[in-house]
Write a protein that holds these residues in place. Structure first.
Motif, PDB file in Angstrom:
ATOM      1  N   PHE A 130     -21.941   6.241  33.188  1.00 23.36           N
ATOM      2  CA  PHE A 130     -22.973   5.579  33.351  1.00 23.36           C
ATOM      3  C   PHE A 130     -24.321   6.344  33.503  1.00 23.36           C
ATOM      4  N   THR A 131     -25.423   5.639  33.174  1.00 23.64           N
ATOM      5  CA  THR A 131     -26.711   5.978  33.450  1.00 23.64           C
ATOM      6  C   THR A 131     -27.254   5.152  34.218  1.00 23.64           C
ATOM      7  N   HIS A 132     -28.291   5.525  34.920  1.00 23.28           N
ATOM      8  CA  HIS A 132     -29.213   4.462  35.792  1.00 23.28           C
ATOM      9  C   HIS A 132     -30.707   5.168  35.753  1.00 23.28           C
ATOM     10  N   THR A 133     -31.718   4.401  35.772  1.00 27.75           N
ATOM     11  CA  THR A 133     -32.986   5.223  35.709  1.00 27.75           C
ATOM     12  C   THR A 133     -33.631   4.557  36.954  1.00 27.75           C
ATOM     13  N   PHE A 134     -34.013   5.677  37.806  1.00 28.54           N
ATOM     14  CA  PHE A 134     -34.890   5.330  38.939  1.00 28.54           C
ATOM     15  C   PHE A 134     -36.182   5.492  38.638  1.00 28.54           C
ATOM     16  N   ALA A 192     -26.886   0.486  44.415  1.00 30.95           N
ATOM     17  CA  ALA A 192     -26.899  -0.335  42.905  1.00 30.95           C
ATOM     18  C   ALA A 192     -26.294   0.206  41.818  1.00 30.95           C
ATOM     19  N   PRO A 193     -26.411   1.543  41.484  1.00 26.52           N
ATOM     20  CA  PRO A 193     -25.880   2.004  40.100  1.00 26.52           C
ATOM     21  C   PRO A 193     -24.083   2.185  40.400  1.00 26.52           C
ATOM     22  N   LYS A 218     -23.074  -1.554  40.203  1.00 30.13           N
ATOM     23  CA  LYS A 218     -23.221  -2.271  38.876  1.00 30.13           C
ATOM     24  C   LYS A 218     -22.023  -1.628  37.769  1.00 30.13           C
ATOM     25  N   TYR A 219     -21.768  -0.331  38.117  1.00 28.37           N
ATOM     26  CA  TYR A 219     -20.535   0.400  37.442  1.00 28.37           C
ATOM     27  C   TYR A 219     -19.155  -0.265  37.699  1.00 28.37           C
ATOM     28  N   LYS A 279     -33.389  10.279  36.086  1.00 28.74           N
ATOM     29  CA  LYS A 279     -32.548   9.376  35.656  1.00 28.74           C
ATOM     30  C   LYS A 279     -31.232  10.024  35.840  1.00 28.74           C
ATOM     31  N   GLU A 327     -27.343  10.388  35.487  1.00 29.14           N
ATOM     32  CA  GLU A 327     -26.126  10.409  34.355  1.00 29.14           C
ATOM     33  C   GLU A 327     -24.823  10.943  35.070  1.00 29.14           C
TER      34      GLU A 327
END
Length: 80
Positions: A32-36, A71-72, A75-76, A40, A42
């Protein structure tokens, strides 16, 4: 398996997936990726047999809503 993060770490005192220092020689189970706002993230997820450490516990996916998760990670896990 989730691991409670140290109070001085990123995401202090939250539960997260354990981190590996080196990637295994196998294909990841998920990614997964999550942008703060300033970077970012990864991440690759592997299934690894392991002995639980004191700060770790096995948690059924149905119970993740009861724990404080970044949160990331939440979500995953909700997508798995």
């Amino acid at each position: 398996m989730l691991e409670k993060r140290d109070a001085s770490s990123v995401w202090p005192n939250l539960w997260s997936l354990p981190e590996l220092l080196t990637a295994p020689d196998s294909e990841p189970f998920g990614q997964f990726t999550h942008t703060f706002s300033h970077y970012k993230l990864e991440a690759s997820i592997w299934r690894q047999p392991t002995t639980l450490k004191p700060q770790q516990q096995r948690v059924p996916l149905s119970a993740i809503g009861t724990l404080g998760l970044p949160a990331p990670i939440r979500k995953y896990l909700q997508q798995v």
